[in-house]
Design an enzyme around this catalytic site. Structure first.
Site, PDB file in Angstrom:
ATOM      1  N   ASP A 281      20.757 -15.183  11.641  1.00  0.00           N
ATOM      2  CA  ASP A 281      19.861 -14.490  12.941  1.00  0.00           C
ATOM      3  C   ASP A 281      18.325 -14.530  12.645  1.00  0.00           C
ATOM      4  O   ASP A 281      18.122 -15.129  11.427  1.00  0.00           O
ATOM      5  CB  ASP A 281      20.442 -12.681  12.780  1.00  0.00           C
ATOM      6  CG  ASP A 281      20.484 -12.383  14.067  1.00  0.00           C
ATOM      7  OD1 ASP A 281      19.807 -12.769  14.704  1.00  0.00           O
ATOM      8  OD2 ASP A 281      21.224 -11.327  14.364  1.00  0.00           O
TER       9      ASP A 281
ATOM     10  N   GLY B  33      16.472 -18.727  -3.065  1.00  0.00           N
ATOM     11  CA  GLY B  33      16.670 -20.003  -3.598  1.00  0.00           C
ATOM     12  C   GLY B  33      16.328 -19.873  -4.972  1.00  0.00           C
ATOM     13  O   GLY B  33      15.507 -19.059  -5.467  1.00  0.00           O
TER      14      GLY B  33
ATOM     15  N   GLU C 298      18.421  -8.467   1.020  1.00  0.00           N
ATOM     16  CA  GLU C 298      18.016  -9.475   0.182  1.00  0.00           C
ATOM     17  C   GLU C 298      18.682  -9.546  -1.130  1.00  0.00           C
ATOM     18  O   GLU C 298      19.046  -8.931  -1.636  1.00  0.00           O
ATOM     19  CB  GLU C 298      16.487  -9.069  -0.116  1.00  0.00           C
ATOM     20  CG  GLU C 298      15.464 -10.091  -1.199  1.00  0.00           C
ATOM     21  CD  GLU C 298      14.762 -11.044  -0.089  1.00  0.00           C
ATOM     22  OE1 GLU C 298      14.618 -10.580   1.104  1.00  0.00           O
ATOM     23  OE2 GLU C 298      14.925 -12.197  -0.452  1.00  0.00           O
TER      24      GLU C 298
HETATM   25  C1  LIG Z   1      28.334  -1.633   6.522  1.00  0.00           C
HETATM   26  C2  LIG Z   1      28.567  -1.222   8.038  1.00  0.00           C
HETATM   27  C3  LIG Z   1      29.202  -2.491   8.549  1.00  0.00           C
HETATM   28  C4  LIG Z   1      29.407  -0.014   8.043  1.00  0.00           C
HETATM   29  O1  LIG Z   1      30.796  -0.435   7.876  1.00  0.00           O
HETATM   30  P1  LIG Z   1      31.916   0.649   7.951  1.00  0.00           P
HETATM   31  O2  LIG Z   1      33.296   0.091   7.348  1.00  0.00           O
HETATM   32  O3  LIG Z   1      32.097   0.944   9.206  1.00  0.00           O
HETATM   33  O4  LIG Z   1      31.349   2.043   6.980  1.00  0.00           O
HETATM   34  P2  LIG Z   1      31.790   3.472   7.230  1.00  0.00           P
HETATM   35  O5  LIG Z   1      31.137   4.047   8.506  1.00  0.00           O
HETATM   36  O6  LIG Z   1      33.296   3.631   7.273  1.00  0.00           O
HETATM   37  O7  LIG Z   1      31.185   4.156   5.993  1.00  0.00           O
HETATM   38  C5  LIG Z   1      31.707   3.989   4.628  1.00  0.00           C
HETATM   39  C6  LIG Z   1      30.896   4.849   3.630  1.00  0.00           C
HETATM   40  O8  LIG Z   1      29.593   4.126   3.659  1.00  0.00           O
HETATM   41  C7  LIG Z   1      28.407   4.746   4.185  1.00  0.00           C
HETATM   42  N1  LIG Z   1      27.602   4.068   4.844  1.00  0.00           N
HETATM   43  C8  LIG Z   1      27.797   2.984   5.928  1.00  0.00           C
HETATM   44  N2  LIG Z   1      26.997   2.330   6.350  1.00  0.00           N
HETATM   45  C9  LIG Z   1      25.654   2.725   5.475  1.00  0.00           C
HETATM   46  C10 LIG Z   1      24.453   2.578   5.500  1.00  0.00           C
HETATM   47  N3  LIG Z   1      23.929   1.333   6.309  1.00  0.00           N
HETATM   48  N4  LIG Z   1      23.680   3.143   4.581  1.00  0.00           N
HETATM   49  C11 LIG Z   1      24.143   4.052   3.785  1.00  0.00           C
HETATM   50  N5  LIG Z   1      25.577   4.504   3.671  1.00  0.00           N
HETATM   51  C12 LIG Z   1      26.356   3.776   4.608  1.00  0.00           C
HETATM   52  C13 LIG Z   1      29.003   5.995   5.074  1.00  0.00           C
HETATM   53  O9  LIG Z   1      28.084   7.031   5.312  1.00  0.00           O
HETATM   54  C14 LIG Z   1      30.393   6.253   4.424  1.00  0.00           C
HETATM   55  O10 LIG Z   1      30.131   7.185   3.238  1.00  0.00           O
HETATM   56  P3  LIG Z   1      30.860   8.332   3.013  1.00  0.00           P
HETATM   57  O11 LIG Z   1      32.167   7.729   2.568  1.00  0.00           O
HETATM   58  O12 LIG Z   1      30.499   8.944   1.800  1.00  0.00           O
HETATM   59  O13 LIG Z   1      31.380   9.090   4.033  1.00  0.00           O
HETATM   60  C15 LIG Z   1      27.217  -0.667   8.750  1.00  0.00           C
HETATM   61  O14 LIG Z   1      26.569   0.260   7.992  1.00  0.00           O
HETATM   62  C16 LIG Z   1      26.100  -1.857   8.695  1.00  0.00           C
HETATM   63  O15 LIG Z   1      25.415  -1.992   7.772  1.00  0.00           O
HETATM   64  N6  LIG Z   1      26.203  -2.603   9.795  1.00  0.00           N
HETATM   65  C17 LIG Z   1      25.221  -3.606   9.974  1.00  0.00           C
HETATM   66  C18 LIG Z   1      24.115  -3.499  10.850  1.00  0.00           C
HETATM   67  C19 LIG Z   1      23.320  -4.593  11.107  1.00  0.00           C
HETATM   68  O16 LIG Z   1      22.851  -5.154  10.263  1.00  0.00           O
HETATM   69  N7  LIG Z   1      23.060  -4.853  12.361  1.00  0.00           N
HETATM   70  C20 LIG Z   1      22.430  -5.986  12.893  1.00  0.00           C
HETATM   71  C21 LIG Z   1      21.141  -5.707  13.387  1.00  0.00           C
HETATM   72  S1  LIG Z   1      20.093  -7.311  13.473  1.00  0.00           S
END
Ligand SMILES: CC(C)(COP(=O)(O)OP(=O)(O)OC[C@H]1O[C@@H](n2cnc3c(N)ncnc32)[C@H](O)[C@@H]1OP(=O)(O)O)[C@@H](O)C(=O)NCCC(=O)NCCS
Length: 265
Positions: free
Chosen positions: A134, A159, A182
């Site tokens: 991306d 790298g 990172e």
């Molecule tokens: C990791 C991610 C995919 C979530 O996955 P998920 O399986 O739906 O995770 P859940 O919502 O079930 O969360 C599980 C636990 O992790 C925690 N958690 C999830 N994402 C988190 C984040 N980004 N930061 C901190 N904690 C997070 C939740 O609070 C939850 O904690 P708990 O068990 O204490 O309640 C999502 O947070 C993420 O980072 N998505 C990517 C976003 C992105 O990069 N977009 C692109 C933009 S260019």
């Protein structure tokens, strides 16, 4: 395989300070970069024991390229660059979509069907087929990114060119790396793991697995782990240090949140 090439590269590496670099030496380095570009050699390979090891002669060839090649103007039509490594340009036959001003340096491999949003892929890197690197993501020199991985916006995959024996950063198949994360210092992210946005992993980052009694490990995210940024208290409880927290292992909800809309492909 490539016995003659390996011998030539090793010979140049051992003697470059005292020997005259010949046309044959230049050709050996150029051939290695061409093999890297075609994906026929890699700068790190996974052994049957699951351990990734640097392919030292390939990394030496990459370093030698910098040693023996002067910078020159690279003409790209309306854009001009000035560098030692040419850009790759012929993408059609691999079905790779390239959004300008993506830079993919010669000596790296990008697999079929990858969408390269404006990003940077450095020499020696290997990127498996689809779906996407991306916007403003970087794939560092010799880094290995497996099949069907997804690096979101601004991700930095570090790298490692030196030392030669050091394994580069490895992202195994089906990994999702959230925006602005990172990964550096030869760390390994195993198959299918998910790093939430803003996850930073170096060799010293504590990785805390809450599903296993808060076990702390370093340098490797296990297969299928869902990792989020967090912190861990110091032994004397005077402060906390940044850590990566394994909250769970990938489930259907994670899959739904990390899926890429096929309309964009
Ligand atoms: C990791 C991610 C995919 C979530 O996955 P998920 O399986 O739906 O995770 P859940 O919502 O079930 O969360 C599980 C636990 O992790 C925690 N958690 C999830 N994402 C988190 C984040 N980004 N930061 C901190 N904690 C997070 C939740 O609070 C939850 O904690 P708990 O068990 O204490 O309640 C999502 O947070 C993420 O980072 N998505 C990517 C976003 C992105 O990069 N977009 C692109 C933009 S260019």
């Amino acid at each position: 395989m490539h016995t003659h090439l390996v011998k030539t590269i090793e010979n140049v590496w051992e003697n470059y300070q005292s020997k005259t670099i010949t046309d044959a030496d230049h050709e050996a380095v150029r051939s290695t970069l061409e093999l890297l570009t075609r994906g026929e050699v890699r700068s790190a390979v996974r052994g049957e024991d699951g351990v990734w090891r640097a392919v030292e002669w390939v990394k030496r060839a990459v370093l030698l390229h910098f040693l023996i090649t002067p910078s020159r103007i690279i003409d790209t039509g309306p854009l001009q660059f000035y560098d030692k490594v040419p850009l790759q340009v012929a993408w059609g036959e691999r079905g790779v979509r390239v959004v300008p001003p993506t830079t993919v340096r010669y000596g790296s491999y990008v697999g079929r069907g990858v969408v390269l949003m404006p990003c940077f892929v450095n020499i020696g890197a290997w990127v498996g087929s689809g779906p996407m690197i991306d916007t403003w993501a970087t794939v560092g020199s010799c880094a290995q990114v497996g099949e069907r991985c997804h690096s979101r916006g601004g991700v930095g995959i570090g790298g490692v060119l030196e030392p030669i024996q050091a394994s580069p950063v490895i992202i195994e198949d089906d990994v999702f790396v959230g925006a602005r994360s990172e990964i550096a210092e030869g760390c390994v992210v195993r198959k299918g793991a998910v790093l939430a946005m803003g996850s930073y992993l170096s060799a010293s980052t504590k990785i805390v697995d809450t599903t296993q009694g808060n076990k702390v490990t370093f340098g490797e995210i296990p297969a299928g782990a869902v990792v989020v940024p967090g912190s861990i208290p110091s032994a004397d409880r005077t402060h906390s240090t940044y850590a990566l927290i394994i909250k769970k292992y990938r489930d259907e909800k994670t899959d739904a949140r990390t899926a890429l809309n096929s309309i964009l492909r």
